[in-house]
Design an enzyme around this catalytic site. Sequence first.
Site, PDB file in Angstrom:
ATOM      1  N   HIS A   1       5.477   6.923   6.403  1.00  0.00           N
ATOM      2  CA  HIS A   1       5.307   6.331   5.073  1.00  0.00           C
ATOM      3  C   HIS A   1       5.020   7.448   4.081  1.00  0.00           C
ATOM      4  CE1 HIS A   1       1.206   6.476   6.795  1.00  0.00           C
ATOM      5  NE2 HIS A   1       0.905   6.909   5.583  1.00  0.00           N
TER       6      HIS A   1
ATOM      7  N   HIS B   1       0.828  -1.205   0.000  1.00  0.00           N
ATOM      8  CA  HIS B   1       0.000   0.000   0.000  1.00  0.00           C
ATOM      9  C   HIS B   1       0.866   1.260   0.000  1.00  0.00           C
ATOM     10  CE1 HIS B   1      -3.372  -2.606   0.782  1.00  0.00           C
ATOM     11  NE2 HIS B   1      -2.888  -2.982   1.936  1.00  0.00           N
TER      12      HIS B   1
ATOM     13  N   HIS C   1       3.799  10.980   5.637  1.00  0.00           N
ATOM     14  CA  HIS C   1       2.921  10.926   6.811  1.00  0.00           C
ATOM     15  C   HIS C   1       3.667  10.331   7.987  1.00  0.00           C
ATOM     16  CE1 HIS C   1      -1.030  10.895   4.284  1.00  0.00           C
ATOM     17  NE2 HIS C   1      -0.560  12.118   4.486  1.00  0.00           N
TER      18      HIS C   1
ATOM     19  N   THR D   1      -6.219   7.672   6.011  1.00  0.00           N
ATOM     20  CA  THR D   1      -6.537   7.766   4.572  1.00  0.00           C
ATOM     21  C   THR D   1      -6.533   6.400   3.902  1.00  0.00           C
ATOM     22  OG1 THR D   1      -4.249   8.085   3.871  1.00  0.00           O
ATOM     23  CG2 THR D   1      -5.500  10.070   4.468  1.00  0.00           C
ATOM     24  N   THR D   2      -6.429   5.346   4.698  1.00  0.00           N
ATOM     25  CA  THR D   2      -6.522   3.979   4.180  1.00  0.00           C
ATOM     26  C   THR D   2      -7.519   3.224   5.064  1.00  0.00           C
ATOM     27  OG1 THR D   2      -4.647   3.326   5.563  1.00  0.00           O
ATOM     28  CG2 THR D   2      -4.164   3.891   3.266  1.00  0.00           C
TER      29      THR D   2
ATOM     30  N   HIS E   1       3.074   8.782   0.246  1.00  0.00           N
ATOM     31  CA  HIS E   1       2.054   8.621  -0.790  1.00  0.00           C
ATOM     32  C   HIS E   1       2.473   9.405  -2.029  1.00  0.00           C
ATOM     33  CE1 HIS E   1      -1.044   7.069   2.030  1.00  0.00           C
ATOM     34  NE2 HIS E   1      -0.436   7.863   2.898  1.00  0.00           N
TER      35      HIS E   1
HETATM   36 ZN   LIG Z   1      -0.661   7.985   4.885  1.00  0.00          ZN
END
Ligand SMILES: [Zn+2]
Length: 363
Positions: free
Chosen positions: A167, A116, A186, A265-266, A169
Amino acid sequence: MAAARLCAALIFAALCFLSHVTACVFKYGTSPDSLEAPHAGTHWDHGLNGDDWTGVDATGKPWACMSGIRQSPINLPNAETLKNRGSNIPDKFRTRWSYPTIYSNGSNVEVINTGHAIQIEWLSPFAADVAIVVPARQDSNTRITSVLGMTETDQATTVKATPLQFHFHTVSEHLVGGKHYPLELHIVHRVTDLPACTAGCFSVTGVLFELTQSEDNPFLEAIWAALPMREGAINYLPPDAEVRLEELLPPPSSREYVTYEGSLTTPPCSEGLLWHVMLKPQKISMAQWTKYKTAVGYKDCSLKNGTASAGNVHQHHHHRRSLAAEEATGNAEDYDCKVVAYGYNYRASQRLYGRAVRLAALT
Ligand SMILES: [Zn+2]
Ligand SMILES: *[C@@H]1O[C@H](CO)[C@@H](O)[C@H](O)[C@H]1NC(C)=O
Ligand SMILES: *[C@@H]1O[C@H](CO)[C@@H](O)[C@H](O)[C@H]1NC(C)=O
């Protein structure tokens, strides 16, 4: 024919193999060569940027992604717009961040391709000092997001936020004035010292990155050198590598940020998070951006020679969890996969529903 070869989901992927098509293209998070361990809950990926996120977590609880009204990310107004609205947060109520350097000993800093995102975790103690303002007088209604409703005369204190992982994005999840950036960092923190947070409340700090035509960002270099290209794979930072998280934020004197109440956001898209998004973007080179998009890219996979028996392939029906179950028996190794298209692991912008968005302006 290209369209016939592109399998939108693994349910069709199995058919691709069965019908002797040479290979299939898999979205990020669905590659059959994934080393990721099987887990409970609904499978999800970024193929539709979150528009299909209906599912349940490992305990069977439905995700909040579609039903929630305090979801993230959002399109953030720019600083001028917020100033004109009088949305400034008092300076004394600013969140403060301080992260010491994490030193790698070769086995204590993990760079993980989760399927992800690319995520960094550390196994040694990390004495970060992140302080979030809350009302001085607390009861069970005091929330990690209470600072958003505080006024100049309120009595305040701070709680400690402990970083758990960070992590990235691509492209950025938050927009600023309608604009995406190529990358967003993030840093996920947990807060426990509030009556309502004994089970853990979360606060995420977002940092936007803009493209530079010049050299690589040196503070991303060690991580980028260790980016695992294969889903579920973990690379350790080599001995003596350093993670200077502090340097991935704007310098302390430039930490103008926007803060609001939002969600993960996941999936499961849990709400009640205090978000901070730094407005001053950091730098990422074209080469670094390309590498990230490749790591989260689409894979063209085919069964290796000698493993393409129909009986073997037939077990791969339905969904990726059945593939993952076989990975434990080594079947992930039966595939040859190569990246054929860049990937993007961001969720689309969510409706604001009248939420307060406040600016911590520069003083
Ligand atoms: Zn994130
Ligand atoms: C590296 O750090 C980890 C976590 O603190 C520790 O368990 C491990 O023994 C260390 N390894 C070496 C080689 O020092
Ligand atoms: C797979 O087998 C075919 C036929 O025997 C051969 O032509 C091809 O080169 C092999 N491919 C690999 C990657 O070994």
